[in-house]
Design a protein around this motif. Structure first.
Motif, PDB file in Angstrom:
ATOM      1  N   LEU A   1      -6.955  -1.738   5.205  1.00 27.64           N
ATOM      2  CA  LEU A   1      -6.387  -2.387   6.391  1.00 27.64           C
ATOM      3  C   LEU A   1      -4.860  -2.424   6.323  1.00 27.64           C
ATOM      4  CD1 LEU A   1      -8.913  -5.341   6.800  1.00 27.64           C
ATOM      5  CD2 LEU A   1      -8.697  -3.330   8.279  1.00 27.64           C
ATOM      6  N   ILE A   2      -4.312  -2.689   5.153  1.00 28.13           N
ATOM      7  CA  ILE A   2      -2.857  -2.697   4.975  1.00 28.13           C
ATOM      8  C   ILE A   2      -2.297  -1.304   5.232  1.00 28.13           C
ATOM      9  CG2 ILE A   2      -1.024  -2.917   3.242  1.00 28.13           C
ATOM     10  CD1 ILE A   2      -2.764  -5.258   2.057  1.00 28.13           C
ATOM     11  N   ALA A   3      -2.943  -0.276   4.680  1.00 30.95           N
ATOM     12  CA  ALA A   3      -2.480   1.110   4.876  1.00 30.95           C
ATOM     13  C   ALA A   3      -2.561   1.499   6.351  1.00 30.95           C
ATOM     14  CB  ALA A   3      -3.303   2.071   4.025  1.00 30.95           C
ATOM     15  N   ARG A   4      -3.637   1.124   7.011  1.00 29.62           N
ATOM     16  CA  ARG A   4      -3.803   1.447   8.427  1.00 29.62           C
ATOM     17  C   ARG A   4      -2.717   0.764   9.260  1.00 29.62           C
ATOM     18  NH1 ARG A   4      -9.311  -0.075  10.693  1.00 29.62           N
ATOM     19  NH2 ARG A   4      -9.944   1.696   9.436  1.00 29.62           N
TER      20      ARG A   4
ATOM     21  N   LYS B   1       0.269  -0.119   8.271  1.00 32.86           N
ATOM     22  CA  LYS B   1       1.544   0.571   8.012  1.00 32.86           C
ATOM     23  C   LYS B   1       1.638   1.847   8.847  1.00 32.86           C
ATOM     24  CE  LYS B   1       3.142  -0.655   3.436  1.00 32.86           C
ATOM     25  NZ  LYS B   1       3.388  -0.180   2.083  1.00 32.86           N
ATOM     26  N   THR B   2       0.538   2.587   8.937  1.00 30.83           N
ATOM     27  CA  THR B   2       0.505   3.834   9.705  1.00 30.83           C
ATOM     28  C   THR B   2       0.747   3.555  11.177  1.00 30.83           C
ATOM     29  OG1 THR B   2      -1.056   4.775   8.126  1.00 30.83           O
ATOM     30  CG2 THR B   2      -0.861   5.878  10.239  1.00 30.83           C
ATOM     31  N   LEU B   3       0.158   2.497  11.698  1.00 24.05           N
ATOM     32  CA  LEU B   3       0.315   2.149  13.110  1.00 24.05           C
ATOM     33  C   LEU B   3       1.740   1.711  13.432  1.00 24.05           C
ATOM     34  CD1 LEU B   3      -2.985   0.163  13.756  1.00 24.05           C
ATOM     35  CD2 LEU B   3      -2.448   2.488  14.486  1.00 24.05           C
ATOM     36  N   LYS B   4       2.439   1.115  12.469  1.00 25.44           N
ATOM     37  CA  LYS B   4       3.808   0.669  12.686  1.00 25.44           C
ATOM     38  C   LYS B   4       4.807   1.819  12.656  1.00 25.44           C
ATOM     39  CE  LYS B   4       3.410  -4.053  11.016  1.00 25.44           C
ATOM     40  NZ  LYS B   4       3.858  -5.012  10.010  1.00 25.44           N
ATOM     41  N   GLU B   5       4.446   2.910  12.015  1.00 32.40           N
ATOM     42  CA  GLU B   5       5.366   4.046  11.878  1.00 32.40           C
ATOM     43  C   GLU B   5       5.363   4.954  13.067  1.00 32.40           C
ATOM     44  OE1 GLU B   5       4.230   5.851   8.172  1.00 32.40           O
ATOM     45  OE2 GLU B   5       5.146   4.247   7.044  1.00 32.40           O
TER      46      GLU B   5
END
Length: 92
Positions: A83-86, A88-92
């Motif tokens: 969930l944390i990785a996902r 981060k991906t959505l914020k980039e």
């Protein structure tokens, strides 16, 4: 120095417990620095590592209660990292 197989397993078990306990120390220090209750990403990495080491030790000991507890926790910690990785991906 003659280290037995049993001693190596005990070292693994204690190492897992130290890593697993270290996550609480990390969370406490991090929250004190930030002056509010927070859970840093490192908490989840220590949770995964400590849980994996303890799970291996529990399997060696053939302790079904210990195995079930660590296996469930491992899944929860892994999911939190996903969930944390996902996020981060959505914020980039």
């Amino acid at each position: 120095m003659n280290i037995t197989r049993e001693t190596l397993w005990l070292i693994l078990g204690f190492t897992g417990q130290v890593v697993f306990t270290g996550r609480f120390l990390l969370q406490w220090i991090y929250s004190e620095v930030k002056k509010r209750s927070l859970i840093p990403v490192g908490f989840w990495y220590l949770s995964i590592l400590g849980s994996a080491l303890l799970l291996v030790y529990a399997i060696y000991r053939q302790d079904p209660v210990f195995i079930a507890g660590q296996a469930f926790g491992f899944i929860v910690y892994l999911r939190n990292l996903q969930l944390i990785a996902r996020n981060k991906t959505l914020k980039e």
